[in-house]
Design an enzyme around this catalytic site. Structure first.
Site, short mmCIF file in Angstrom:
data_model
loop_
_atom_site.label_atom_id
_atom_site.label_comp_id
_atom_site.label_asym_id
_atom_site.label_seq_id
_atom_site.Cartn_x
_atom_site.Cartn_y
_atom_site.Cartn_z
N ARG A 125 0.84 -1.21 0.00
CA ARG A 125 0.00 0.00 0.00
C ARG A 125 0.88 1.27 0.00
NH1 ARG A 125 -0.55 4.72 2.55
NH2 ARG A 125 -0.19 3.69 4.56
N ASP A 126 1.66 1.45 1.06
CA ASP A 126 2.41 2.70 1.24
C ASP A 126 3.50 2.83 0.18
OD1 ASP A 126 3.33 5.03 2.36
OD2 ASP A 126 3.72 4.20 4.34
N HIS A 180 5.48 3.48 13.33
CA HIS A 180 5.73 3.58 11.88
C HIS A 180 6.84 4.61 11.67
CE1 HIS A 180 4.16 3.96 7.57
NE2 HIS A 180 4.87 5.08 7.69
N HIS A 206 10.17 6.30 9.40
CA HIS A 206 10.86 6.50 8.11
C HIS A 206 12.35 6.65 8.39
CE1 HIS A 206 7.47 7.76 5.16
NE2 HIS A 206 7.04 6.85 6.00
N CYS A 249 6.67 10.19 1.21
CA CYS A 249 5.57 11.11 1.49
C CYS A 249 5.67 12.30 0.56
CB CYS A 249 5.61 11.59 2.94
SG CYS A 249 4.39 12.89 3.29
#
Lengths: 331, 331
Positions: free
Chosen positions: B19-20, B212, B214, B245
């Site tokens: 998904r991401d 979550h 990064h 993002c």
């Protein structure tokens, strides 16, 4: 856990980019640029800078200008200027160049030592004993960098006993001032780092222990934190994250100085380093070297280097709020 | 410090790459390839996979095949198949697709929420309450992902109070089953992570807390370890480290699943994941996506994936030893 909060603990950063980074470059970096890089780094608050290596110009042409660089840099007060030295001839040159410290290298792995230095470890040890005597005679401190202290890319695991035995010979027989445990190809992991650091720091509390990590498998910063938690406070790192090891395909560079400083300062450690000045020095590297560098700080900025909101944010807010004022409908 | 040695503690990996990661790709990844990727990931021992997002095909064309992917994947026993859902319409589609869990997203930062979702946070909250009611009615658990929980790229710091207040509303008013604290643009650092995780875990011990991270500024793994040390055991990560993002220039991807699993397993944690199978799935990504991926494990291999010694190593050793047998001369 104490190490998530640095509580002003002093951490000493040893910059290895000018030597470990530049020696890996295919294109020769002009001497004036090397000097200018070291001078920029000198003004950032780093504890020590490994300026160059006094090796044969045939073996490493990238550093064939070691004498000039060592002589021409402007030395900042409080900064130690070290040089890597492979043998007695190199030591004589480094001593002539007024290096503040000689960094001697051998590998904890027999295969890596043979591949890299063309000697058995015993032969390297005896040769480095000779070098140490030269340094002792002029009272220049000697540091020993033990490659593959966390694993060898050819042999696999290297035992803690092996690493401590070579450390012991250099410290107790040869009188080394400091030891650097080098994760030459990025095989170290935090649990292992914590154990070995603790064993070393307990056994030789008076010896300067430095840790040298690579970020090959993404564990660089975690290894630094595990080492701090186990008693270490000195770390090698490379501006921009430049540098690598020719004997380990895929092995990416040293941990990046500005990434380590950025993280440690956020956590409340005191590195003494001006991150802005360090990052500025790093920002010049891509054009100097002609290629991209690993530094995530150069790419993404520091944590609070903010980005402007979209220019239409007030309009977005107004439309959103106006929708609220309408009679409730199925939105 | 306990977290340097995992001591078989169970860590739950939530794979967000399909998904991401895929939603960030410029080129549409063919539906059959998406299904094949999820099927490969299903066989690796991951705890949960975020399969897709039920968003509008206009907003995110990369995931316009959400229904087909959700229907056609082969579900492995024990693996939870989640879907991201932005609103009631998305929830209806995800429920029709038999998602095991709905992942709802809003931002802890007002500017980021407005930029990203075109609503105030209050509006997002009320909309997600509606979505939760739909899920409750069919007994599907709901997880809330709070973006910018460790900082906003436009506003800067986001206070712990703000993050805990929104968490509290979702947990105590809305009955969320789990909360994910998202470091959307890589602003989290270990000291901060340790504090916020501890506050959350103490206040809501029965709620599934996921982190979550990064790797934007190189702190991904260190943040994972800080969170574990403070009571967390569930982590989002993305196969190959794909994803990013769009509202944060320079922000590189999610932490890489195989890097996190590689490090945690070396440290003695039990992720339940077969690293070889996971890395195999990741190895297919560069040709599938048409570009390089961040994974350091795909690039450099696992810690003990050894490299052959130079073929002339025996000859090097013999020459070195023979030099020893000669009468001592100045070498």
């Amino acid at each position: 856990m104490s190490s998530w909060n640095g509580n002003h603990q002093r951490i000493y950063m040893n910059e290895v980019g000018p030597r470990d980074g530049l020696q890996a470059e295919a294109a020769f970096v002009p001497t004036a640029e090397k000097i200018s890089l070291v001078n920029a780094l000198s003004r950032t608050g780093l504890n020590k800078i490994e300026v160059t290596a006094f090796v044969s110009a045939q073996a490493i042409p990238a550093l064939r200008d070691a004498e000039i660089v060592m002589r021409e840099i402007e030395r900042a007060p409080g900064v130690k200027y070290a040089a890597l030295v492979p043998n007695a001839r190199g030591a004589e040159r480094a001593i002539d160049g007024h290096a503040d410290e000689l960094n001697l290298v051998m590998s904890a792995s027999e295969s890596h030592n043979l591949s890299n230095l063309r000697m058995t470890r015993e032969q390297s040890y005896r040769s480095l004993q000779q070098v140490s005597r030269l340094a002792d005679a002029v009272k220049i401190p000697v540091n020993i960098s033990l490659s593959c202290a966390f694993g060898c890319p050819m042999e696999g695991d290297v035992s803690e006993e092996t690493v401590l035995e070579w450390s012991s010979r250099f410290i107790e027989e040869t009188g080394a001032h400091g030891v650097t445990l080098c994760d030459t190809t990025g095989m170290a992991y935090p649990g292992q780092v914590a154990r070995l650091t603790e064993l070393f720091a307990r056994r030789w509390p008076g010896i300067e222990l430095t840790l040298h990590f690579h970020n090959t498998r993404g564990m660089g910063l975690a290894n630094v934190l595990a080492a701090i938690d186990s008693g270490a406070s000195r770390f090698d790192a490379s501006v921009g994250g430049i540098g690598g090891c020719p004997y380990a395909p895929g092995a990416s560079g040293n941990v990046c100085s500005e990434e380590i400083v950025h993280a440690l300062e956020l956590m409340g450690y005191d590195t003494g380093v001006n991150l802005e000045a360090l990052t500025l020095a790093s920002t010049r590297l891509p054009s100097l070297l002609g290629h991209d560098i690993p530094s995530q700080i150069v790419k993404a900025g520091r944590r609070l280097d903010l980005h402007p909101a979209p220019p239409d944010l007030p309009a977005i807010r107004e439309r959103a709020v106006n929708r609220e004022r309408l009679p409730e409908t199925r939105r």
